[in-house]
Write a protein that holds these residues in place. Structure first.
Motif, mmCIF file in Angstrom:
data_model
loop_
_atom_site.group_PDB
_atom_site.id
_atom_site.type_symbol
_atom_site.label_atom_id
_atom_site.label_comp_id
_atom_site.label_asym_id
_atom_site.label_seq_id
_atom_site.Cartn_x
_atom_site.Cartn_y
_atom_site.Cartn_z
ATOM 1 N N MET A 152 44.135 42.215 44.763
ATOM 2 C CA MET A 152 43.706 41.078 45.570
ATOM 3 C C MET A 152 42.694 41.507 46.631
ATOM 4 N N VAL A 153 42.929 42.707 47.205
ATOM 5 C CA VAL A 153 41.970 43.225 48.198
ATOM 6 C C VAL A 153 40.604 43.419 47.531
ATOM 7 N N ALA A 154 40.621 44.061 46.344
ATOM 8 C CA ALA A 154 39.363 44.311 45.617
ATOM 9 C C ALA A 154 38.725 42.988 45.204
ATOM 10 N N PHE A 155 39.572 42.038 44.808
ATOM 11 C CA PHE A 155 39.076 40.719 44.387
ATOM 12 C C PHE A 155 38.375 40.029 45.564
ATOM 13 N N GLY A 156 39.006 40.100 46.742
ATOM 14 C CA GLY A 156 38.409 39.531 47.949
ATOM 15 C C GLY A 156 37.055 40.157 48.216
ATOM 16 N N GLY A 157 36.984 41.484 48.055
ATOM 17 C CA GLY A 157 35.735 42.201 48.270
ATOM 18 C C GLY A 157 34.659 41.755 47.294
ATOM 19 N N PHE A 158 35.036 41.618 46.024
ATOM 20 C CA PHE A 158 34.070 41.182 45.008
ATOM 21 C C PHE A 158 33.592 39.758 45.291
ATOM 22 N N CYS A 159 34.556 38.855 45.617
ATOM 23 C CA CYS A 159 34.190 37.458 45.866
ATOM 24 C C CYS A 159 33.213 37.373 47.038
ATOM 25 N N ARG A 160 33.427 38.240 48.024
ATOM 26 C CA ARG A 160 32.610 38.156 49.234
ATOM 27 C C ARG A 160 31.243 38.826 49.067
ATOM 28 N N ASN A 206 34.877 38.164 38.651
ATOM 29 C CA ASN A 206 35.329 38.937 39.817
ATOM 30 C C ASN A 206 36.729 39.494 39.583
ATOM 31 N N GLY A 207 37.587 38.680 38.948
ATOM 32 C CA GLY A 207 38.959 39.096 38.683
ATOM 33 C C GLY A 207 39.019 40.294 37.744
ATOM 34 N N VAL A 208 38.259 40.231 36.651
ATOM 35 C CA VAL A 208 38.280 41.324 35.661
ATOM 36 C C VAL A 208 37.724 42.617 36.271
ATOM 37 N N LEU A 209 36.579 42.493 36.948
ATOM 38 C CA LEU A 209 35.953 43.701 37.511
ATOM 39 C C LEU A 209 36.832 44.328 38.591
ATOM 40 N N SER A 210 37.421 43.463 39.441
ATOM 41 C CA SER A 210 38.255 44.013 40.518
ATOM 42 C C SER A 210 39.546 44.599 39.950
ATOM 43 N N LEU A 211 40.074 43.984 38.882
ATOM 44 C CA LEU A 211 41.305 44.508 38.265
ATOM 45 C C LEU A 211 41.095 45.938 37.769
#
Lengths: 440, 139
Positions: free
Chosen positions: A12-20, A30-35
């Protein structure tokens, strides 16, 4: 289960970073890349915890507390908002239904083909390594040529991810590698499709899901639980950052391209060949963008350090590297080996990959695809594999028969994905489909 | 929360699709749990041997089944010990641990019977319907 919660928090932290920061609007992309960024980082940390003899309890609680703290901090800084989470795909209701139906078919087909403990190499290599990694004081028992059959020099990404969860559960369940294989296959499908949606090639995105769901391009490998699909995924992710280079965040994208390309070398040894070739072409194609190259190098640094420590400090010599110099010379000057490998390439590329050939030839002639980096990387990888076959210490027929289709599996997803991007860039495919729809 | 998704598909429909996918996954999990594999049998039989070996052990593998599959699966079940296979049983050094794995679906060759008869001491043994494992010391 602590480690799974910790992983989720970090995702979720990485996902937040990607979204931002990635400037990708698509939640799935964003979900796949951050996962998988989280997965790769978790694997590196697990390896460091093993070589540092860190108690697993301490390790998982530290991850959990740090992840929770980070997420709470970002929440307070308003990185996340649950008021509106657009999927950002821009699909119509019918297209979304089609996508979901294809994902359901993918899941059913995966379920039908999957076996307990997977196919030969799955348990004899990847799960066997994972089981060694469960023993923090004795995992180095793996790194000996006394059990050469399991290829102890192979990198540890998949094994460490499986071991990670096994350790958390307290037993080695065959369901864990199966779920990892399913998530990997699904991520590959969704990653390619979501990237095409992000580039506004929505019908091409649906078409790529169709192609991979209803053909054997993915299935013969995905449910075998081998590491090849994971390698394909990391290669595709590297190219996702390449294809979005002009629309996404100028700093994050090269950084992530470097990270994913180098992490491919932590999945399989073939990933190291990919990283070398990808980096060479990345350098050539971005020769005027020094900052981009610098960021790419920074992104690749951590995975390269991990691979270096593993290869220098732990892994026994690879069987191809360990061959004697006289043997190399004899093989390199043996014309019959070139003929055997060449004939095998010719037969299998023509008979086994018609769709890929059609796309490559079509894209090259219709859209001058030869100007694009993916085709060069794919070609160079085929040439690299050719060289490895020439130097192979094994019987050529056996080596080609057991590995060539896997090597093609590394190349096929990213080449088809890149060909689809090329088609989207050079044709008015979306408008063409709308016109056909309206005529009907 | 105003709108979680502003895609054209209704939220409930999207969740039904996801539920169907989850159900398919659960069916897969159930199918896998019901399947049986030689690995599971060997893990069961090795649980009787594991307490008698140290993690650093080298076990020399001897079996009436020459297939590499059984050897690899035996190694899988005895991790972190290392199970080493010699081309010839006679190459096994004296006073080393021998792991005898018998595939009960196959006959015991006379050469193997003679070899086993000559060994010094049996530490422990365990068996399941298809396999048996015996830990012994070589002479």
């Amino acid at each position: 289960m602590i480690i799974l919660v910790a992983l989720f928090l970090w995702w979720m932290v990485a996902f937040g970073g990607f979204c931002r920061y990635s400037s990708f609007k698509n939640v799935i992309l964003n979900g796949v890349l951050s996962l998988w960024m989280t997965g790769a980082l978790a694997s590196f940390l697990f390896f460091f915890s093993l070589i540092g003899h860190v108690n697993f309890m301490v390790f998982q609680w530290s991850l959990l507390l740090l992840g929770g703290g980070c997420l709470a901090f970002l929440w307070r800084r308003h990185w996340f908002s649950l008021k509106e989470i657009p999927l950002g795909m821009g699909l119509t209701a019918l297209q979304t239904r089609l996508l979901m139906a294809m994902l359901l078919v993918f899941t059913i087909l995966f379920s039908v083909g999957a076996d307990r403990w997977g196919e030969w190499d799955a348990w004899a290599i990847w799960m066997l390594h994972a089981k060694f990694l469960l023993f923090e004081n004795h995992f180095t028992n793996l790194f000996t040529n006394d059990i050469f059959f399991t290829h102890p020099d192979y990198p540890l990404m998949l094994s460490s991810l499986i071991a990670f969860v096994w350790k958390s559960l307290g037993h080695s369940s065959p369901v864990v590698p199966l779920v990892v294989a399913y998530v990997t296959g699904l991520s590959l499908l969704l990653g390619m499709a979501a990237s095409l949606f992000e580039l506004t090639y929505r019908k091409l995105g649906l078409a790529i899901v169709f192609v991979f769901t209803f053909s054997n391009l993915l299935f013969s490998f995905s449910h075998s639980q081998y590491a090849d699909t994971l390698l394909s995924l990391f290669i595709v992710c590297s190219f996702v950052f390449y294809h979005h280079r002009n629309t996404g965040n100028a700093a994050l994208l090269p950084l992530m391209a470097g990270f994913f390309a180098a992490s491919a070398g932590w999945v399989k040894n073939e990933g190291l060949l990919f990283f070398g070739l990808f980096s060479c072409f990345y350098l050539v194609y971005n020769v005027k963008h020094f900052r981009r190259i610098l960021l790419y190098g920074v992104g690749a640094l951590l995975p390269l350090v991990v691979i270096f420590i593993f290869k220098m400090g732990y892994a026994p010599a690879n069987d191809i590297v360990a061959s004697d110099a006289d043997g190399y010379v004899a093989k390199l000057t043996d014309v019959s080996r070139y003929l055997v490998v060449g004939e095998y390439y010719y037969k299998n590329l023509l008979s086994g990959s018609q769709l890929l050939l059609l796309l490559v030839v079509g894209a090259v002639f219709a859209f001058r695809w030869y100007r694009e980096m993916p085709l060069w990387v794919g070609g160079a990888m085929l040439a690299g594999y050719f060289g490895i076959y020439i130097l192979s210490p094994y019987g050529l027929d056996w080596h080609l028969g057991t590995s060539f289709n896997r090597l093609m599996h590394h190349l096929t997803p990213f080449l088809i994905y890149s060909a689809f991007v090329c088609i989207g860039q050079h044709t008015n495919f979306e408008t063409l489909c709308v016109r056909l729809d309206s005529k009907q | 929360m105003r709108r979680l998704f502003y895609e054209p598909m209704k939220k409930t429909e999207l969740f039904v699709w996801i539920l169907l996918i989850v159900i398919a996954m659960c069916v897969l999990g159930l199918r896998i749990s019901c399947q049986s594999n030689a690995i599971d049998e060997l893990e069961k039989v090795s649980s009787g041997i594991q307490p008698r070996i140290t993690p650093a052990s080298y076990l020399y593998y001897v079996s009436n089944n020459a297939s590499p599959e059984l050897y690899y699966k035996t190694q899988f079940s005895l991790i972190p010990a290392r199970v080493v296979k010699k081309k010839n049983w006679m190459e096994i050094p004296a006073d080393s641990s021998i792991l005898l794995v018998i595939d009960r679906k196959m006959a015991l060759p006379d050469t193997l019977s003679d070899f086993l008869f000559a060994q010094r001491r049996v530490f422990c043994a365990d068996s399941v319907p298809n396999y048996s494992m015996t830990l012994m010391v070589s002479r």
